[in-house]
Design a protein around this motif. Structure first.
Motif, short mmCIF file in Angstrom:
data_model
loop_
_atom_site.label_atom_id
_atom_site.label_comp_id
_atom_site.label_asym_id
_atom_site.label_seq_id
_atom_site.Cartn_x
_atom_site.Cartn_y
_atom_site.Cartn_z
N LYS A 81 3.45 10.53 5.63
CA LYS A 81 3.22 9.85 6.90
C LYS A 81 1.85 9.17 6.95
O LYS A 81 1.70 8.09 7.48
CB LYS A 81 3.34 10.85 8.06
CG LYS A 81 4.74 11.01 8.58
CD LYS A 81 4.73 11.94 9.78
CE LYS A 81 6.14 12.10 10.33
NZ LYS A 81 6.15 13.01 11.49
N GLU A 82 0.83 9.86 6.43
CA GLU A 82 -0.52 9.34 6.50
C GLU A 82 -1.02 8.82 5.15
O GLU A 82 -2.20 8.66 4.95
CB GLU A 82 -1.47 10.42 7.02
CG GLU A 82 -1.27 10.78 8.48
CD GLU A 82 -1.58 9.60 9.38
OE1 GLU A 82 -2.62 8.96 9.21
OE2 GLU A 82 -0.75 9.30 10.25
N GLU A 83 -0.10 8.58 4.22
CA GLU A 83 -0.51 8.17 2.89
C GLU A 83 -1.08 6.76 2.89
O GLU A 83 -0.51 5.83 3.48
CB GLU A 83 0.70 8.22 1.94
CG GLU A 83 0.35 7.76 0.53
CD GLU A 83 1.59 7.55 -0.34
OE1 GLU A 83 1.42 7.16 -1.49
OE2 GLU A 83 2.70 7.79 0.18
N GLU A 84 -2.22 6.58 2.23
CA GLU A 84 -2.78 5.24 2.03
C GLU A 84 -2.11 4.61 0.82
O GLU A 84 -2.10 5.18 -0.27
CB GLU A 84 -4.29 5.32 1.79
CG GLU A 84 -5.10 5.66 3.03
CD GLU A 84 -6.60 5.56 2.78
OE1 GLU A 84 -6.99 5.19 1.66
OE2 GLU A 84 -7.36 5.85 3.71
N ILE A 85 -1.54 3.45 1.04
CA ILE A 85 -0.88 2.74 -0.06
C ILE A 85 -1.90 1.92 -0.84
O ILE A 85 -1.85 1.82 -2.06
CB ILE A 85 0.23 1.83 0.50
CG1 ILE A 85 1.24 2.66 1.30
CG2 ILE A 85 0.91 1.06 -0.62
CD1 ILE A 85 2.22 1.83 2.08
N GLN A 86 -2.84 1.34 -0.11
CA GLN A 86 -3.87 0.52 -0.75
C GLN A 86 -5.12 0.55 0.12
O GLN A 86 -5.04 0.57 1.35
CB GLN A 86 -3.38 -0.92 -0.91
CG GLN A 86 -4.31 -1.81 -1.73
CD GLN A 86 -3.71 -3.19 -1.97
OE1 GLN A 86 -2.55 -3.43 -1.61
NE2 GLN A 86 -4.47 -4.08 -2.55
N HIS A 87 -6.28 0.57 -0.53
CA HIS A 87 -7.56 0.63 0.20
C HIS A 87 -8.55 -0.31 -0.49
O HIS A 87 -8.92 -0.12 -1.64
CB HIS A 87 -8.09 2.06 0.19
CG HIS A 87 -9.29 2.26 1.08
ND1 HIS A 87 -9.61 3.49 1.62
CD2 HIS A 87 -10.25 1.40 1.53
CE1 HIS A 87 -10.71 3.37 2.35
NE2 HIS A 87 -11.11 2.12 2.30
N GLU A 88 -8.96 -1.35 0.23
CA GLU A 88 -9.94 -2.31 -0.29
C GLU A 88 -11.17 -2.32 0.61
O GLU A 88 -11.10 -1.95 1.80
CB GLU A 88 -9.34 -3.73 -0.34
CG GLU A 88 -8.05 -3.86 -1.11
CD GLU A 88 -8.24 -3.73 -2.60
OE1 GLU A 88 -9.39 -3.81 -3.05
OE2 GLU A 88 -7.24 -3.53 -3.31
N LYS A 89 -12.29 -2.74 0.07
CA LYS A 89 -13.51 -2.86 0.85
C LYS A 89 -14.02 -4.30 0.75
O LYS A 89 -13.92 -4.92 -0.31
CB LYS A 89 -14.59 -1.90 0.33
CG LYS A 89 -14.20 -0.44 0.44
CD LYS A 89 -15.27 0.45 -0.17
CE LYS A 89 -14.85 1.92 -0.14
NZ LYS A 89 -15.89 2.80 -0.76
N ILE A 90 -14.54 -4.79 1.87
CA ILE A 90 -15.02 -6.18 1.88
C ILE A 90 -16.18 -6.32 2.87
O ILE A 90 -16.20 -5.68 3.93
CB ILE A 90 -13.89 -7.16 2.25
CG1 ILE A 90 -14.36 -8.62 2.11
CG2 ILE A 90 -13.36 -6.91 3.66
CD1 ILE A 90 -13.26 -9.64 2.29
#
Length: 415
Positions: free
Chosen positions: A32-41
């Motif tokens: 339910k709370e899984e991060e599929i992708q995480h980017e920083k900008i």
């Protein structure tokens, strides 16, 4: 980011909620709370300058599976896309305000046809007060202060960061419909002319109040008519001088003004500061035929000239590459007639401080190799210009002849 985009300013995050179900119920429940992708900008355009980017707040772009809806509930639902950018970095400098933020905002958002919300991180009230006229022509909606507004804003789409093409440039090959820097100038017209009309009306009302009860004599009325008729016949080209204080000032500016008037120009000297309303500067430059100024951030206002006008840039020692790259080349792309005036060592205040064979005077490139600190300290922060008026006169006469011919051509076409 396209789909269900939601902000969470307390964690500096922008979420894209994924509705896709898991392979089975058990796995879906676990993820339910899984991060599929995480980017920083860091949403500022000068990515290659670490010292600049260090001042810009980092945002987290997170794609995650949609939970039961208990978290990230929408407080404000927007039916249009968002464009995120920062007003930190080098803002407060005219060149960087336009080059790093305003022009990239136009490039990134103009295809939305004003149906876009600007979400600003590192928000500064003074910056929006100064450039709100332009942003209001790009967007029909008030901006969102990302850090100051802790509500969850929801969008169907978001662009985080701004696209930049080149120095003070819009590349038509990268734009929908082939739009160019000239189209950006048209946008400035739409942004500033409502305010300019208001300024003119205020001045006219003030003039009427001051003249209330005063009746011009037939003689004075006749003289006024003659002056107006004479003006119509003369049609003097207007020359604007962007004056500098401190470094890179023209120390014989008063003599330059007299010479320009003798050549036949109507001259106006502009001395803008940080508090000067941009509409006032635009009103002067947009009605000018020629702009003269010494290389520096204020030359960014060449964007306020109408295409086909003349831009004369005085180029101090050691600034040739920057002057041509940041202002000369963009001026040509805007359709201006560009004249670069490279001063001689004798026209620089540095001539009295260094030996005549010193590399500072004769080999600026060798100074540049020592690093930006040396270049800035010597050529930008500690140099004034005393124009050789006899030499500079040739540039002004060239600009006058060109402008006068343009005016006559325009008037003959209208008649």
């Amino acid at each position: 980011m396209k789909g269900d985009v939601r902000t969470h300013s307390l964690s500096s995050s922008i979420y894209l909620m994924d509705y896709a179900p898991g392979p089975n119920k058990e796995e879906e429940e676990e993820n339910k709370e899984e991060e599929i992708q995480h980017e920083k900008i860091k949403p500022y355009s000068r990515k290659w300058e670490k010292s600049t980017m260090d001042t810009v707040s980092e945002l987290h772009l997170i794609s995650k599976r949609k939970d039961s809806g208990a978290r990230h509930q929408c407080d404000v639902k927007h039916g249009v896309p968002a464009v995120f950018f920062s007003t930190e970095g080098f803002t407060g400098n005219a060149f960087h305000d336009f080059n790093d933020v305003i022009l990239p905002s136009y490039i990134t958002s103009q295809h939305f046809n004003k149906r876009v919300v600007f979400v600003v991180s590192d928000y500064h009230d003074w910056w929006y007060s100064k450039f709100g006229d332009i942003l209001s022509v790009l967007s029909d909606y008030p901006p969102v202060d990302f850090s100051g507004d802790n509500r969850t804003h929801c969008f169907p789409e978001a662009i985080v960061g701004l696209r930049i093409h080149d120095e003070l440039t819009v590349d038509p090959s990268l734009m929908e419909g082939g739009k160019s820097i000239k189209d950006f100038h048209d946008l400035l017209d739409r942004a500033y002319w409502p305010r300019i009309k208001g300024i003119i009306e205020e001045e006219e009302r003030e003039a009427r109040r001051n003249s209330k009860g005063k009746h011009p004599s037939p003689r004075s009325s006749g003289n006024k008519a003659k002056r107006e008729q004479k003006w119509d016949l003369i049609k003097k080209p207007k020359l604007a001088i962007l004056s500098r204080k401190g470094s890179r000032a023209i120390t014989n500016e008063d003599l330059l003004v007299k010479m320009a008037e003798q050549i036949g120009f109507e001259v106006e000297v502009l001395r803008p500061d940080r508090t000067t309303e941009l509409a006032m500067i635009y009103m002067v430059l947009n009605s000018s035929d020629v702009l003269v100024g010494v290389h520096g951030a204020a030359m960014t206002h060449l964007l306020f000239l109408r295409p086909s006008k003349v831009f004369i840039q005085v180029i101090p020692l050691g600034t040739e590459w920057a002057a041509e790259t940041y202002y000369g080349e963009p001026a040509v792309k805007l359709g201006l007639k560009y004249i670069g005036y490279k001063i001689l060592p004798r026209e620089s205040s540095l001539y009295d401080e260094y030996e005549k064979d010193d590399p500072v005077l004769n080999d600026p490139n060798s100074v540049h190799k020592k690093g930006w600190e040396f270049t800035k300290k010597i050529y930008l922060d500690h140099q004034n210009v005393r124009l050789n008026l006899e030499r500079f006169r040739k540039q002004l006469v060239q600009a006058y002849d060109y402008s006068f011919a343009k005016k006559n051509q325009h008037d003959n076409h209208q008649s």
